[in-house]
Scaffold this motif. Structure first.
Motif, PDB file in Angstrom:
ATOM      1  N   ASN A 320       0.836  -1.213   0.000  1.00 52.68           N
ATOM      2  CA  ASN A 320       0.000   0.000   0.000  1.00 52.68           C
ATOM      3  C   ASN A 320       0.866   1.257   0.000  1.00 52.68           C
ATOM      4  N   ASN A 321       0.304   2.343  -0.539  1.00 52.71           N
ATOM      5  CA  ASN A 321       1.039   3.611  -0.586  1.00 52.71           C
ATOM      6  C   ASN A 321       1.631   4.026   0.756  1.00 52.71           C
ATOM      7  N   ASP A 322       0.847   3.863   1.835  1.00 56.82           N
ATOM      8  CA  ASP A 322       1.332   4.365   3.132  1.00 56.82           C
ATOM      9  C   ASP A 322       2.391   3.455   3.757  1.00 56.82           C
ATOM     10  N   GLU A 323       2.663   2.312   3.110  1.00 54.01           N
ATOM     11  CA  GLU A 323       3.706   1.427   3.644  1.00 54.01           C
ATOM     12  C   GLU A 323       4.843   1.237   2.634  1.00 54.01           C
ATOM     13  N   LEU A 324       4.924   2.186   1.719  1.00 55.57           N
ATOM     14  CA  LEU A 324       5.932   2.167   0.653  1.00 55.57           C
ATOM     15  C   LEU A 324       7.052   3.130   1.051  1.00 55.57           C
ATOM     16  N   HIS A 325       8.308   2.705   0.878  1.00 58.51           N
ATOM     17  CA  HIS A 325       9.424   3.550   1.317  1.00 58.51           C
ATOM     18  C   HIS A 325      10.573   3.482   0.309  1.00 58.51           C
ATOM     19  N   TRP A 326      11.039   4.653  -0.094  1.00 59.02           N
ATOM     20  CA  TRP A 326      12.200   4.707  -0.998  1.00 59.02           C
ATOM     21  C   TRP A 326      13.384   5.313  -0.257  1.00 59.02           C
ATOM     22  N   ILE A 327      14.479   4.560  -0.175  1.00 58.81           N
ATOM     23  CA  ILE A 327      15.717   5.152   0.346  1.00 58.81           C
ATOM     24  C   ILE A 327      16.221   6.142  -0.699  1.00 58.81           C
ATOM     25  N   ARG A 328      16.158   5.703  -1.961  1.00 58.91           N
ATOM     26  CA  ARG A 328      16.530   6.582  -3.070  1.00 58.91           C
ATOM     27  C   ARG A 328      15.279   7.280  -3.579  1.00 58.91           C
ATOM     28  N   GLU A 329      14.954   8.393  -2.935  1.00 58.29           N
ATOM     29  CA  GLU A 329      13.734   9.118  -3.306  1.00 58.29           C
ATOM     30  C   GLU A 329      13.760   9.560  -4.765  1.00 58.29           C
ATOM     31  N   ASP A 330      14.989   9.786  -5.268  1.00 59.98           N
ATOM     32  CA  ASP A 330      15.116  10.259  -6.657  1.00 59.98           C
ATOM     33  C   ASP A 330      14.759   9.168  -7.671  1.00 59.98           C
ATOM     34  N   LEU A 331      14.645   7.920  -7.216  1.00 61.62           N
ATOM     35  CA  LEU A 331      14.332   6.830  -8.149  1.00 61.62           C
ATOM     36  C   LEU A 331      12.881   6.374  -8.066  1.00 61.62           C
ATOM     37  N   GLN A 332      12.094   7.007  -7.170  1.00 64.35           N
ATOM     38  CA  GLN A 332      10.746   6.459  -6.979  1.00 64.35           C
ATOM     39  C   GLN A 332       9.891   6.597  -8.233  1.00 64.35           C
ATOM     40  N   LEU A 333       9.008   5.609  -8.394  1.00 63.10           N
ATOM     41  CA  LEU A 333       8.199   5.523  -9.609  1.00 63.10           C
ATOM     42  C   LEU A 333       6.941   6.367  -9.505  1.00 63.10           C
ATOM     43  N   ASN A 334       6.523   6.899 -10.645  1.00 61.79           N
ATOM     44  CA  ASN A 334       5.220   7.547 -10.730  1.00 61.79           C
ATOM     45  C   ASN A 334       4.207   6.511 -11.206  1.00 61.79           C
ATOM     46  N   SER A 361      -2.923   3.120  -6.026  1.00 60.58           N
ATOM     47  CA  SER A 361      -3.081   2.795  -4.602  1.00 60.58           C
ATOM     48  C   SER A 361      -1.814   2.263  -3.941  1.00 60.58           C
ATOM     49  N   GLY A 362      -0.766   2.023  -4.758  1.00 55.78           N
ATOM     50  CA  GLY A 362       0.456   1.475  -4.173  1.00 55.78           C
ATOM     51  C   GLY A 362       1.355   0.886  -5.240  1.00 55.78           C
ATOM     52  N   MET A 363       1.951  -0.270  -4.927  1.00 58.18           N
ATOM     53  CA  MET A 363       2.880  -0.850  -5.886  1.00 58.18           C
ATOM     54  C   MET A 363       2.819  -2.371  -5.864  1.00 58.18           C
ATOM     55  N   TYR A 364       2.848  -2.959  -7.062  1.00 59.20           N
ATOM     56  CA  TYR A 364       2.959  -4.418  -7.188  1.00 59.20           C
ATOM     57  C   TYR A 364       4.421  -4.794  -7.387  1.00 59.20           C
ATOM     58  N   ILE A 365       4.822  -5.903  -6.773  1.00 54.45           N
ATOM     59  CA  ILE A 365       6.135  -6.483  -7.040  1.00 54.45           C
ATOM     60  C   ILE A 365       5.843  -7.838  -7.671  1.00 54.45           C
ATOM     61  N   ASP A 366       6.186  -7.974  -8.948  1.00 54.13           N
ATOM     62  CA  ASP A 366       5.851  -9.177  -9.710  1.00 54.13           C
ATOM     63  C   ASP A 366       7.137  -9.981  -9.927  1.00 54.13           C
ATOM     64  N   PHE A 367       7.209 -11.157  -9.296  1.00 49.19           N
ATOM     65  CA  PHE A 367       8.424 -11.966  -9.371  1.00 49.19           C
ATOM     66  C   PHE A 367       8.426 -12.843 -10.618  1.00 49.19           C
ATOM     67  N   LYS A 368       9.623 -13.081 -11.123  1.00 53.38           N
ATOM     68  CA  LYS A 368       9.767 -13.928 -12.301  1.00 53.38           C
ATOM     69  C   LYS A 368       9.354 -15.367 -11.964  1.00 53.38           C
ATOM     70  N   THR A 369       9.733 -15.824 -10.761  1.00 56.26           N
ATOM     71  CA  THR A 369       9.300 -17.161 -10.326  1.00 56.26           C
ATOM     72  C   THR A 369       8.479 -17.007  -9.047  1.00 56.26           C
ATOM     73  N   PRO A 370       7.428 -17.824  -8.870  1.00 57.79           N
ATOM     74  CA  PRO A 370       6.599 -17.707  -7.664  1.00 57.79           C
ATOM     75  C   PRO A 370       7.435 -17.881  -6.391  1.00 57.79           C
TER      76      PRO A 370
END
Length: 395
Positions: A320-334, A361-370
Motif C-alpha cells: 500500500n502507498n502508506d507502507e511504501l518507502h524509498w531510500i533513493r527518493e530520486d528513483l521512486q516511480l510515478n 493505490s500502491g505498488m505491485y512487485i511481480d516476481f519472475k518465479t513464484p
C-alpha cells in the motif's frame, strides 16, 4: 576530529566497529542501549542484557573510550512491542529487527547521539554506505555488505536519506572471520562471543512464549488442505490491463474448513506464520505439514503437505502507498511506471528477479518465479545491483 557515537551492543561486530573508528582518528563514544526491562514479559534469567552491557563496558575500557548506558525501554515498548502485538493480533507477522533500526537505533538513539555533539552514529551492521552526486545534490546509497553471507542491508531497508547521511558502517567492507580476527588481535573480550539470536531487543526470549504474555492461548483446528484442491486449478482469465493481471496474481487464496480435513489442534492462530513447520505437532503425514494460511478471526490454521505445496506459492505481492518507502527518493516511480529490480522478501533470501509496477493505490512487485511463504507484515526490499533502493510492508 569528528565525533562518532557507536551503538555498543556487547557483541563482536560493534566492538570492532568502535576499534576501527578510533584507529581512523575519530573521537569515539560508546553507548549501550537498554531496550527492555519489563520482567513480566520475559523469561528474565534468559535475558542477557546485563551480561551484554558488561561486555560493552569492558570493550570501551580496553579501547579507552567513554561509555554510558541509555534506557530506551519506554520508546521501545511503544514503538516496537505494542506494534508487534497489534500486528500479530491482525494475523500479520511483523519484523521487529527492521523496525528496531528505523524507530530506535536510527531515530531515538541517533537523536541522543546528536545531542551529545556527535557528527555520526556508527553500528556494527554488515552493509556499506555510498555517496553520489545527482543534479548538484548529495545522494546517499545503502549498499550490500562485502560478506554476502552476512549482508544485513535488508534490516536497514527503512532508513531515510537523512538517517544515512549521519551513519557510518565501518565493518561493511569486512567478512565475519576478518572481524573476529581483528577482535582477537586486539584482545577484545567479545572476540569469540556467539552472535545474538532471538528478538533484537529481549535477547533470548522465544517468540511464542513472549506472545503468550499478551495474546491469550485459544484452542482451534488445524486443517490440512490437499494439493489437488480446486483453489489451485483456477482458470486464468484474459486480462484487459496489466493492473488487472497483477491484482489477480497478488490475490491470496481464501480457505474455509470445507477445503480440507481437521488433523489436529493448536493453541492460537496468531502464534503461527506462513511457511512455518515447527510447533504443529501433527504426525502421520507422508511429508511434513507447513502452514499455508492462518485465519485469526476464526482461529483456524490451514496447512499443506511438503514444501512444494501449491498453497505456499504466489508470484505477485502488493504494498500500500502508506507502507511504501524509498531510500533513493530520486528513483521512486510515478503511476504507471515500472522498474526491473532484484528483490527479497526475507533476510538472507537470495535476490530474485522482479518487476515493480506503480499504480494509484500502491505498488505491485511481480516476481519472475513464484515465491514461497509470502507473509503479510514482513518487508519486501528491492535492489539495483548491490544497492538497496526501497522497501515496503507486504499487505
Amino acid at each position: 576530529m569528528k565525533r562518532v557515537v557507536v551503538g555498543l551492543s556487547g557483541g563482536v561486530d560493534s566492538s570492532v566497529t568502535a576499534y576501527l573508528l578510533k584507529e581512523q582518528g575519530y573521537e569515539v563514544i560508546g553507548l549501550f542501549m537498554k531496550n527492555w526491562h519489563d520482567d513480566s514479559v520475559t523469561i528474565s534469567n534468559e535475558c542477557p542484557w546485563l551480561e551484554d552491557s558488561n561486555d560493552a563496558m569492558i570493550v570501551a575500557e580496553k579501547l579507552g573510550i567513554p561509555f554510558q548506558t541509555v534506557d530506551l525501554s519506554e520508546e521501545y515498548k511503544e514503538r516496537i512491542v505494542d506494534y508487534m502485538f497489534n500486528e500479530y493480533e491482525r494475523g500479520r507477522t511483523p519484523n521487529p529487527d527492521v523496525l528496531c533500526n528505523r524507530e530506535i537505533k536510527f531515530d531515538v538513539f541517533m537523536k541522543i547521539a546528536l545531542s551529545l555533539g556527535a557528527d555520526y552514529v556508527a553500528t556494527g551492521h554488515y552493509c556499506r554506505k555510498g555517496e553520489i552526486e545527482k543534479d548538484g545534490k548529495k545522494v546517499y546509497q545503502l549498499l550490500a555488505g562485502k560478506d554476502s553471507n552476512k549482508d544485513q542491508s535488508y534490516f536497514l531497508c527503512q532508513l531515510s536519506q537523512e538517517q544515512l547521511s549521519k551513519t557510518l558502517f565501518p565493518i561493511g567492507e569486512l567478512t565475519k572471520p576478518e572481524v573476529r580476527e581483528i577482535a582477537t588481535e586486539q584482545g577484545l573480550v567479545t572476540a569469540d562471543k556467539k552472535d545474538s539470536q532471538g528478538l533484537c531487543f529481549i535477547g533470548k526470549v522465544r517468540l511464542p512464549e513472549f506472545l503468550q504474555q499478551k495474546l491469550k492461548p485459544k484452542e482451534g483446528d488445524i486443517v490440512e488442505v490437499p494439493s489437488g484442491n480446486l483453489h489451485y486449478q483456477r482458470n486464468i482469465p484474459v486480462f484487459d490491463s496489466k493492473e488487472a493481471e497483477l491484482a489477480f496474481f497478488a490475490e491470496k487464496f481464501s480457505y474455509s474448513p470445507e477445503d480440507g480435513k481437521v488433523v489436529g489442534k493448536h493453541q492460537g492462530a496468531h502464534y503461527f506464520t506462513k511457511g512455518q513447520r515447527k510447533g504443529l505437532n501433527v504426525g502421520g503425514t507422508v511429508e511434513p505439514l507447513f502452514v499455508i494460511d492462518t485465519d485469526v478471526d476464526e482461529n483456524i490454521i490451514y496447512t499443506g503437505q511438503g514444501k512444494e505445496h501449491p498453497g505456499l506459492f504466489r508470484r505477485t505481492i502488493f504494498v500500500n502507498n502508506d507502507e511504501l518507502h524509498w531510500i533513493r527518493e530520486d528513483l521512486q516511480l510515478n503511476e504507471d511506471e515500472s522498474m526491473n529490480v532484484k528483490a527479497r522478501i526475507r533476510y538472507r533470501q537470495p535476490l530474485q528477479d522482479a518487476v515493480l509496477y506503480r499504480v494509484s493505490s500502491g505498488m505491485y512487485i511481480d516476481f519472475k518465479t513464484p515465491q514461497s511463504a509470502i507473509t503479510e507484515g514482513q518487508f519486501v526490499a528491492w535492489y539495483q545491483d548491490d544497492e538497496l533502493v526501497g522497501s515496503g510492508v507486504i499487505s
